[in-house]
Design a protein around this motif. Structure first.
Motif, PDB file in Angstrom:
ATOM      1  N   ILE A   1       0.846  -1.201   0.000  1.00  0.00           N
ATOM      2  CA  ILE A   1       0.000   0.000   0.000  1.00  0.00           C
ATOM      3  C   ILE A   1       0.881   1.252   0.000  1.00  0.00           C
ATOM      4  O   ILE A   1       0.656   2.192  -0.767  1.00  0.00           O
ATOM      5  N   ALA A   2       1.902   1.261   0.862  1.00  0.00           N
ATOM      6  CA  ALA A   2       2.825   2.400   0.911  1.00  0.00           C
ATOM      7  C   ALA A   2       3.595   2.543  -0.399  1.00  0.00           C
ATOM      8  O   ALA A   2       3.809   3.665  -0.892  1.00  0.00           O
ATOM      9  N   ALA A   3       4.013   1.418  -0.992  1.00  0.00           N
ATOM     10  CA  ALA A   3       4.728   1.461  -2.272  1.00  0.00           C
ATOM     11  C   ALA A   3       3.833   2.013  -3.373  1.00  0.00           C
ATOM     12  O   ALA A   3       4.302   2.751  -4.257  1.00  0.00           O
ATOM     13  N   SER A   4       2.546   1.678  -3.347  1.00  0.00           N
ATOM     14  CA  SER A   4       1.605   2.216  -4.338  1.00  0.00           C
ATOM     15  C   SER A   4       1.501   3.729  -4.203  1.00  0.00           C
ATOM     16  O   SER A   4       1.519   4.468  -5.207  1.00  0.00           O
TER      17      SER A   4
ATOM     18  N   GLY B   1       4.717   5.285  -5.315  1.00  0.00           N
ATOM     19  CA  GLY B   1       4.855   5.193  -6.764  1.00  0.00           C
ATOM     20  C   GLY B   1       4.186   6.373  -7.444  1.00  0.00           C
ATOM     21  O   GLY B   1       4.737   6.979  -8.376  1.00  0.00           O
ATOM     22  N   LEU B   2       2.989   6.733  -6.959  1.00  0.00           N
ATOM     23  CA  LEU B   2       2.279   7.893  -7.488  1.00  0.00           C
ATOM     24  C   LEU B   2       3.018   9.183  -7.160  1.00  0.00           C
ATOM     25  O   LEU B   2       3.191  10.054  -8.026  1.00  0.00           O
TER      26      LEU B   2
ATOM     27  N   VAL C   1       5.761  13.028   4.897  1.00  0.00           N
ATOM     28  CA  VAL C   1       4.598  12.292   4.384  1.00  0.00           C
ATOM     29  C   VAL C   1       4.790  10.798   4.607  1.00  0.00           C
ATOM     30  O   VAL C   1       3.811  10.066   4.801  1.00  0.00           O
ATOM     31  N   MET C   2       6.037  10.331   4.612  1.00  0.00           N
ATOM     32  CA  MET C   2       6.310   8.926   4.894  1.00  0.00           C
ATOM     33  C   MET C   2       5.783   8.536   6.264  1.00  0.00           C
ATOM     34  O   MET C   2       5.271   7.426   6.464  1.00  0.00           O
TER      35      MET C   2
ATOM     36  N   GLY D   1      -2.058  10.455   3.448  1.00  0.00           N
ATOM     37  CA  GLY D   1      -0.768  10.930   2.952  1.00  0.00           C
ATOM     38  C   GLY D   1      -0.852  11.494   1.549  1.00  0.00           C
ATOM     39  O   GLY D   1      -0.240  12.523   1.233  1.00  0.00           O
ATOM     40  N   LEU D   2      -1.618  10.842   0.689  1.00  0.00           N
ATOM     41  CA  LEU D   2      -1.782  11.331  -0.683  1.00  0.00           C
ATOM     42  C   LEU D   2      -2.553  12.648  -0.727  1.00  0.00           C
ATOM     43  O   LEU D   2      -2.388  13.437  -1.666  1.00  0.00           O
TER      44      LEU D   2
END
Length: 300
Positions: A147-150, A153-154, A229-230, A293-294
């Motif tokens: 989920i975090a990698a997705s 990635g964006l 944001v991480m 986060g997004l």
């Protein structure tokens, strides 16, 4: 928990090798290997993976939970992370090479100077060990990692594209868009591993996978200048780590425990929650935190 000695002790460890092999092959095949950011992630992914592998090997060899010495392990991780931060800073260039950027506010940056390398290494090492602490139940760590990698990635794609970064009023860091390929590789390798790690797991990730995956996510956060944001997107990992810190401090200072057992997922196990219930609810929390986060990309 004592129950894990019966249900998990006989399961194969070092499952992170499956993730590492899948991710590295994909990255080497599809990513731009002239990109320094890609090599910074590869350095941390393999370096932390080797540290985790040695730790897992010692645990299997001696048949106990004691592996690599904590201070030695952290020292090696810190050296790897500092080298990765130097690679990132050399590529980023002014004005963001050693700066910390803040979400929700346009163009607010704090130049950390040489302390950027300490801060960046802290983020990378912290991310690796936070995922490591979270990896305690079947499927608990790998899905939040994907989920975090997705999400990253964006973020990497948008930060590395001047049109989109200007539109969203976020920092533009040329070259980081290639990290979207790396995130895709992590997701794909994670899905392959989840096939065998879904409850009830046939294989366990071990430190080999958790340290390397967490470190890779931390490196991507440093490269895209989204370290703060991480902490939001990876809030589940932060929560697990904080639960351990609170538990240790409370017990040392007062002799009392705040939680029935730390990390946090074991607390809910002790309260009688079924393992799949804990895992799926933590997945839901990870999704909500990733969305939060997004949202920082637009809320400025």
């Amino acid at each position: 928990p004592q129950s894990h000695l019966l249900t998990k002790k006989s399961k194969p460890n070092m499952g992170g090798l499956i993730i590492l092999s899948g991710a590295l092959v994909s990255i080497l095949l599809w990513a731009d290997l002239t990109n320094i950011y890609v090599w910074a992630v590869i350095l941390v992914l393999t370096g932390f993976g080797l540290v985790g592998f040695y730790d897992d090997y010692l645990k299997v060899k001696h048949q106990n939970h004691k592996g690599f010495g904590g201070r030695q392990r952290l020292a090696i991780e810190a050296i790897i992370a500092v080298v990765a931060c130097i690679m990132i800073a050399s590529q980023t260039g002014d004005p963001y090479s050693t700066s910390l950027l803040f979400p929700f506010v346009k163009d607010l940056a704090l130049d950390l100077g040489i302390f950027f390398f300490v801060f960046g290494a802290f983020v990378i090492v912290g991310a690796g060990n936070s995922v490591n602490l979270t990896d305690g139940l079947d499927g608990l760590a790998i899905v939040p990692v994907m989920i975090a990698a997705s999400a990253f990635g964006l973020i990497a794609y948008l930060v590395g594209n001047q049109v989109y970064s200007d539109y969203l009023l976020i920092n533009f860091v040329p070259g980081t868009g290639e990290l979207a390929v790396v995130c895709g590789a992590l997701i794909g390798a994670g899905l392959g591993f989840l096939w065998f790690n879904a409850p009830p797991a046939q294989i366990i990730m071990g430190d080999t996978g958790s340290l390397s995956l967490g470190g890779a996510l931390g490196t991507i956060a440093v490269a895209t200048k989204h370290e703060i944001v991480m902490a939001i997107i990876g809030g589940l990992f932060v929560l697990e780590t904080v639960s351990v810190i609170v538990q240790v401090l409370s017990f040392k200072l007062t002799g009392k425990r705040v939680f029935r057992m730390a990390p946090l997922h074991h607390h809910f196990e002790k309260k009688g929650w079924a393992e799949p219930t804990i895992v799926i609810r933590f997945w839901i929390i990870a999704v909500v935190l990733a969305i939060a986060g997004l949202s920082t990309l637009k809320l400025r």
